[in-house]
Design a protein around this motif. Structure first.
Motif, short mmCIF file in Angstrom:
data_model
loop_
_atom_site.label_atom_id
_atom_site.label_comp_id
_atom_site.label_asym_id
_atom_site.label_seq_id
_atom_site.Cartn_x
_atom_site.Cartn_y
_atom_site.Cartn_z
N GLY A 119 0.61 -0.95 -0.50
CA GLY A 119 -0.01 0.15 0.06
C GLY A 119 0.42 1.02 0.12
O GLY A 119 2.24 0.55 -0.10
N LYS A 120 0.41 2.15 0.68
CA LYS A 120 1.18 3.95 0.27
C LYS A 120 2.22 3.54 1.32
O LYS A 120 2.79 4.15 1.26
CB LYS A 120 0.34 4.96 0.54
CG LYS A 120 -0.98 5.06 -0.35
CD LYS A 120 -1.95 6.15 0.52
CE LYS A 120 -2.77 6.16 -0.93
NZ LYS A 120 -3.41 7.50 -0.59
N LYS A 121 2.56 2.13 2.68
CA LYS A 121 2.57 2.74 3.63
C LYS A 121 4.02 1.31 3.08
O LYS A 121 5.60 1.60 3.62
CB LYS A 121 2.49 2.09 4.56
CG LYS A 121 2.05 2.96 5.80
CD LYS A 121 1.46 1.65 7.08
CE LYS A 121 0.83 2.49 7.39
NZ LYS A 121 -0.47 1.51 8.94
N GLY A 122 4.05 1.13 1.89
CA GLY A 122 5.53 0.37 0.95
C GLY A 122 6.01 -0.48 1.76
O GLY A 122 5.43 -1.23 3.35
N GLY A 131 4.90 -1.00 -6.34
CA GLY A 131 4.28 -0.64 -5.50
C GLY A 131 5.50 -0.12 -5.03
O GLY A 131 5.62 1.03 -5.45
N VAL A 132 5.73 0.41 -3.39
CA VAL A 132 6.58 1.60 -2.62
C VAL A 132 7.57 0.80 -1.89
O VAL A 132 7.14 -0.61 -1.43
CB VAL A 132 5.43 2.03 -2.09
CG1 VAL A 132 6.45 3.13 -1.45
CG2 VAL A 132 4.25 3.24 -2.61
N PHE A 133 8.90 1.32 -2.33
CA PHE A 133 9.88 0.65 -1.87
C PHE A 133 10.33 1.74 -0.52
O PHE A 133 10.35 3.03 -0.80
CB PHE A 133 10.77 0.87 -2.57
CG PHE A 133 12.81 0.34 -2.19
CD1 PHE A 133 12.24 -0.90 -1.02
CD2 PHE A 133 13.43 0.61 -2.42
CE1 PHE A 133 13.38 -1.17 -1.13
CE2 PHE A 133 14.92 0.07 -2.13
CZ PHE A 133 14.42 -1.43 -1.75
N MET A 145 10.28 6.91 0.56
CA MET A 145 9.47 6.46 -0.18
C MET A 145 9.84 6.34 -1.76
O MET A 145 9.13 7.28 -2.21
CB MET A 145 8.16 6.66 0.18
CG MET A 145 8.14 6.51 1.56
SD MET A 145 7.57 5.33 2.50
CE MET A 145 6.41 4.59 2.14
N VAL A 146 9.62 5.09 -2.65
CA VAL A 146 10.39 5.74 -3.35
C VAL A 146 9.22 4.49 -4.60
O VAL A 146 9.00 3.26 -4.20
CB VAL A 146 12.28 4.32 -4.13
CG1 VAL A 146 12.21 4.93 -5.62
CG2 VAL A 146 12.40 5.88 -2.63
N ARG A 147 9.03 5.36 -5.86
CA ARG A 147 8.25 4.39 -6.53
C ARG A 147 8.84 4.11 -8.05
O ARG A 147 9.91 5.30 -8.75
CB ARG A 147 6.75 4.90 -6.31
CG ARG A 147 5.92 5.22 -6.18
CD ARG A 147 4.99 5.80 -5.92
NE ARG A 147 3.27 6.42 -5.69
CZ ARG A 147 2.46 5.12 -5.03
NH1 ARG A 147 2.72 3.86 -6.06
NH2 ARG A 147 1.52 4.71 -3.94
#
Length: 341
Positions: A119-122, A131-133, A145-147
């Motif tokens: 989710g947004k929390k990665g 997703g989010v790393f 927070m990397v996309r």
């Protein structure tokens, strides 16, 4: 078998919303090149490549009105390419997709993304590429927070011989400080863009490590927009994206001879895969940006790399139509791997 990577500058501009080729005198995304000229040039290049699988970087757009797969398959049919089937992974919002064009008689291919969804929390441990790393890049106890602006395409591929491969097609974000005003803003944006690109490289490297630990035959290919010595900010972070993804002698490594050659000479790379015109300096800049990296097990299958550079490759130079087509088709040149699999 021949596997290729090819960044086609503004491929999407060559199609209408129904995926039909715009064979006319309207301007393409390339300077002073019409759509008809670029389409004809690309037809010559793809025909000459005659590859079993091509990782197309900057493939035609995928959105509610446009289909990457339809556009690529239309292009393949127009020129009678045997690589006539297209595969798309996660779409993106840049009008520059990553897609695989392949010969269904030579290979079977499917999009097979790995890693947990986030989710947004990665997540920290190599999540799925859409997703989010989470990663702390500057050791300030605050996670970034990397996309991916262009999520890599993960392909499970099997050859007609029954060899199973993992392909990861990648297009890492450019470091160019677009929109910056003044030297200080250029510096801030350049450093921020490099930090994001290195985070993407670390994310991709963690997926690579998972495959290598599992003993998978792996090929990572595409445009990494990076290499040793390409800009003055590299020294702030120690390693380029290419070095991170490939690994070093103390860890399982991938191999690309052109990358290894560049890493061995900080003065500059002998090989180049792209050519850009610098209008303010009235000259061309050449750089090594495109790679086909393989796992160590594949080095035992007689791999042969080739950069289809119109000036540096003798066979490309000696065929005037191909030489001209390579220059008109894109600001990047194809890289191929011939391998016995």
């Amino acid at each position: 078998m021949r596997i290729a990577t090819y960044n086609v500058e503004w491929f999407t501009n060559l199609f209408d919303e129904q995926g039909h080729l715009l064979m006319d005198d309207g301007w393409s995304g390339r300077q002073d090149v019409t759509r008809a000229q670029q389409i004809e040039a690309l037809g010559i290049v793809f025909t000459a490549l005659d590859a079993d699988a091509i990782m197309v970087i900057e493939a035609p757009d995928e959105n509610g009105k446009r289909s990457t797969v339809a556009a690529l398959e239309t292009f393949a049919a127009a020129f009678g390419l045997r690589a006539k089937k297209a595969l798309l992974g996660f779409r993106n919002d840049t009008q520059q997709e990553i897609a695989l064009l392949y010969d269904p008689e030579a290979v079977t291919a499917r999009h097979d993304p790995l890693g947990p969804e986030t989710g947004k929390k990665g997540a920290e441990d190599a999540p799925r590429f859409d997703g989010v790393f989470r990663i702390d890049l500057d050791i300030d106890a605050t996670e970034d927070m990397v996309r991916f602006s262009k999520p890599p395409l993960e392909v499970a591929l099997e050859t007609a011989k029954g060899t199973e491969l993992r392909l990861i097609g990648a297009h890492l974000k450019s470091k160019a400080p677009h929109g910056a005003r003044g030297r200080d803003e250029v510096m801030r944006m350049s450093i921020a863009n490099r930090r994001k690109q290195l985070a993407q490289a670390i994310w991709l490297r963690r997926r690579v490590e998972g495959h290598l630990a599992a003993g998978d035959a792996l090929i990572v290919l595409g445009d990494l927009n990076d290499g040793p010595g390409l800009d003055e900010y590299e020294h702030l972070f120690g390693r380029s994206s290419v070095e991170i993804i490939m690994g070093n002698g103390a860890e399982p490594c991938l191999y690309d001879p052109h990358a290894r050659e560049a890493l061995g000479s900080r003065i500059g790379a002998a090989a180049t895969t792209s050519r850009f015109y610098l209008a303010n300096e009235k000259r061309y800049l050449q750089a090594l940006l495109d790679y086909v990296m393989i796992s160590q097990d594949l080095r035992g299958h007689d791999p042969q790399w080739r950069i289809w550079h119109p000036f540096n490759d003798v066979d490309c130079w000696s065929v005037p139509d191909l030489r001209a087509a390579l220059l008109a088709a894109s600001d990047h040149f194809p890289v191929t791997l011939d391998i016995d699999i």
